[in-house]
Design a protein around this motif. Structure first.
Motif, mmCIF file in Angstrom:
data_model
loop_
_atom_site.group_PDB
_atom_site.id
_atom_site.type_symbol
_atom_site.label_atom_id
_atom_site.label_comp_id
_atom_site.label_asym_id
_atom_site.label_seq_id
_atom_site.Cartn_x
_atom_site.Cartn_y
_atom_site.Cartn_z
ATOM 1 N N VAL A 108 93.471 -15.152 -70.870
ATOM 2 C CA VAL A 108 93.935 -13.938 -71.559
ATOM 3 C C VAL A 108 94.930 -13.149 -70.715
ATOM 4 C CG1 VAL A 108 93.213 -11.793 -72.674
ATOM 5 C CG2 VAL A 108 91.765 -13.820 -72.824
ATOM 6 N N LEU A 109 94.668 -13.016 -69.423
ATOM 7 C CA LEU A 109 95.573 -12.264 -68.558
ATOM 8 C C LEU A 109 96.954 -12.905 -68.523
ATOM 9 C CD1 LEU A 109 96.317 -10.120 -66.478
ATOM 10 C CD2 LEU A 109 95.192 -11.521 -64.725
ATOM 11 N N GLU A 110 97.009 -14.198 -68.322
ATOM 12 C CA GLU A 110 98.296 -14.894 -68.259
ATOM 13 C C GLU A 110 99.016 -14.830 -69.599
ATOM 14 O OE1 GLU A 110 97.256 -18.744 -66.819
ATOM 15 O OE2 GLU A 110 96.903 -18.054 -64.757
ATOM 16 N N LEU A 111 98.253 -14.927 -70.689
ATOM 17 C CA LEU A 111 98.856 -14.822 -72.024
ATOM 18 C C LEU A 111 99.439 -13.441 -72.253
ATOM 19 C CD1 LEU A 111 99.403 -15.979 -74.843
ATOM 20 C CD2 LEU A 111 97.069 -15.336 -75.483
ATOM 21 N N ASN A 112 98.727 -12.398 -71.845
ATOM 22 C CA ASN A 112 99.228 -11.038 -72.052
ATOM 23 C C ASN A 112 100.438 -10.719 -71.169
ATOM 24 O OD1 ASN A 112 97.641 -10.044 -74.151
ATOM 25 N ND2 ASN A 112 95.960 -9.488 -72.788
ATOM 26 N N ILE A 113 100.505 -11.326 -69.995
ATOM 27 C CA ILE A 113 101.696 -11.147 -69.158
ATOM 28 C C ILE A 113 102.906 -11.771 -69.844
ATOM 29 C CG2 ILE A 113 102.794 -11.853 -66.992
ATOM 30 C CD1 ILE A 113 100.060 -11.557 -65.649
ATOM 31 N N ALA A 114 102.711 -12.959 -70.419
ATOM 32 C CA ALA A 114 103.799 -13.609 -71.151
ATOM 33 C C ALA A 114 104.204 -12.786 -72.365
ATOM 34 C CB ALA A 114 103.372 -15.018 -71.566
ATOM 35 N N LEU A 115 103.208 -12.168 -73.020
ATOM 36 C CA LEU A 115 103.491 -11.305 -74.170
ATOM 37 C C LEU A 115 104.306 -10.090 -73.742
ATOM 38 C CD1 LEU A 115 103.028 -10.353 -77.106
ATOM 39 C CD2 LEU A 115 100.842 -9.375 -76.345
ATOM 40 N N LYS A 116 103.910 -9.474 -72.632
ATOM 41 C CA LYS A 116 104.655 -8.304 -72.120
ATOM 42 C C LYS A 116 106.107 -8.669 -71.842
ATOM 43 C CE LYS A 116 104.053 -7.061 -67.817
ATOM 44 N NZ LYS A 116 105.423 -7.079 -67.236
ATOM 45 N N ASP A 117 106.320 -9.822 -71.248
ATOM 46 C CA ASP A 117 107.676 -10.264 -70.929
ATOM 47 C C ASP A 117 108.480 -10.514 -72.195
ATOM 48 O OD1 ASP A 117 107.039 -10.129 -68.256
ATOM 49 O OD2 ASP A 117 106.640 -12.277 -68.045
ATOM 50 N N LEU A 118 107.820 -11.073 -73.222
ATOM 51 C CA LEU A 118 108.512 -11.344 -74.485
ATOM 52 C C LEU A 118 108.895 -10.035 -75.182
ATOM 53 C CD1 LEU A 118 109.464 -13.363 -76.629
ATOM 54 C CD2 LEU A 118 107.140 -13.311 -77.604
ATOM 55 N N VAL A 119 107.977 -9.065 -75.175
ATOM 56 C CA VAL A 119 108.263 -7.766 -75.802
ATOM 57 C C VAL A 119 109.427 -7.078 -75.088
ATOM 58 C CG1 VAL A 119 107.353 -5.449 -76.213
ATOM 59 C CG2 VAL A 119 105.925 -7.452 -76.683
ATOM 60 N N ALA A 120 109.490 -7.227 -73.761
ATOM 61 C CA ALA A 120 110.560 -6.578 -72.992
ATOM 62 C C ALA A 120 111.934 -7.135 -73.332
ATOM 63 C CB ALA A 120 110.289 -6.757 -71.489
ATOM 64 N N LYS A 121 111.981 -8.345 -73.884
ATOM 65 C CA LYS A 121 113.262 -8.983 -74.204
ATOM 66 C C LYS A 121 113.768 -8.610 -75.594
ATOM 67 C CE LYS A 121 112.282 -13.060 -71.345
ATOM 68 N NZ LYS A 121 112.011 -14.517 -71.355
ATOM 69 N N LYS A 122 112.957 -7.883 -76.367
ATOM 70 C CA LYS A 122 113.359 -7.552 -77.743
ATOM 71 C C LYS A 122 114.647 -6.720 -77.766
ATOM 72 C CE LYS A 122 109.830 -5.462 -79.478
ATOM 73 N NZ LYS A 122 109.056 -4.777 -80.530
#
Length: 222
Positions: A208-222
């Motif tokens: 979950v932690l690694e998935l949420n870090i990837a999610l944060k990075d994806l949101v930052a690219k919007k």
């Protein structure tokens, strides 16, 4: 008498030398050698399997974290921060005043039996919350869709992983809360799904932690 004192002194001297040698070998040399081997051969594991984000250590891949909103006035239990993927329930754990994102003081399960009315009610409440939180326009979660790990804590209460089924159940909600498309979020889940160890040990899992870090990075690219 003198011979007796001499022998005693020799024994004391030999004992002291043995103590110093053993202290040096077992208390200094051996730990340094083992630490050196661990750092060289198993650097990541030796340092706690640290997970970094933006160059900072944000947790361990071996310990689950909570993703909650700050407590509101009068609340005993915080609401989940629904823009993030949620891990398993962490029943039975204490708290850590140093870093409140972790719960490290106590580790363990609820110790409630399978027919415990308290446990049954906890599971019912957790299932209702999962259905409510993850049902978004165009996607309705049914009680039968909720996997067991979404409503029960692990034996340690510190499980960092969830099943692919629980991760996929959260995809539509996470996509909506973050203004992302469902395929984008589903791709993250697919990329962070690990299979059975050596092909046959354990079950497929998502950290979950690694998935949420990837999610944060994806949101930052919007």
């Amino acid at each position: 008498m003198n011979n007796s004192l001499t022998n005693t002194a020799r024994l004391l001297g030999a004992g002291l030398r043995a103590l110093l040698v053993l202290t040096l070998v077992t208390g200094v040399i051996y730990p340094l050698v083992i630490t050196g081997i661990a750092q060289a051969a198993f650097h990541d594991k030796a340092n706690g399997s640290e997970v970094k984000s933006d160059g900072k250590v944000v947790g361990s891949s071996l310990i689950g974290q909570s993703y909650d909103l700050p407590l509101k006035k009068g609340q005993q239990t915080p609401d989940a921060a629904l823009q993030w993927f949620q891990g398993r329930p962490a029943n039975g754990l204490g708290s850590n005043s140093v870093n409140t994102r972790y719960k490290l003081i106590l580790s363990g399960a609820t110790n409630l039996s399978a027919d415990s009315k308290v446990l049954i009610q906890q599971v019912k409440d957790a299932k209702a919350a999962v259905v409510k939180d993850n049902s978004v326009p165009g996607y309705t979660v049914k009680p039968s869709d909720v996997p067991a790990d979404a409503v029960t804590s692990s034996g340690s209460g510190l499980d960092p992983d969830i099943s692919p089924a629980y991760a996929e159940l959260q995809v539509h909600r996470v996509a909506e809360k973050n203004g992302l498309s469902v395929p984008q979020v589903q791709k993250l889940v697919d990329e962070h799904t690990d299979g059975r160890t050596l092909g046959f040990i354990g079950e497929p899992r998502v950290n979950v932690l690694e998935l949420n870090i990837a999610l944060k990075d994806l949101v930052a690219k919007k």
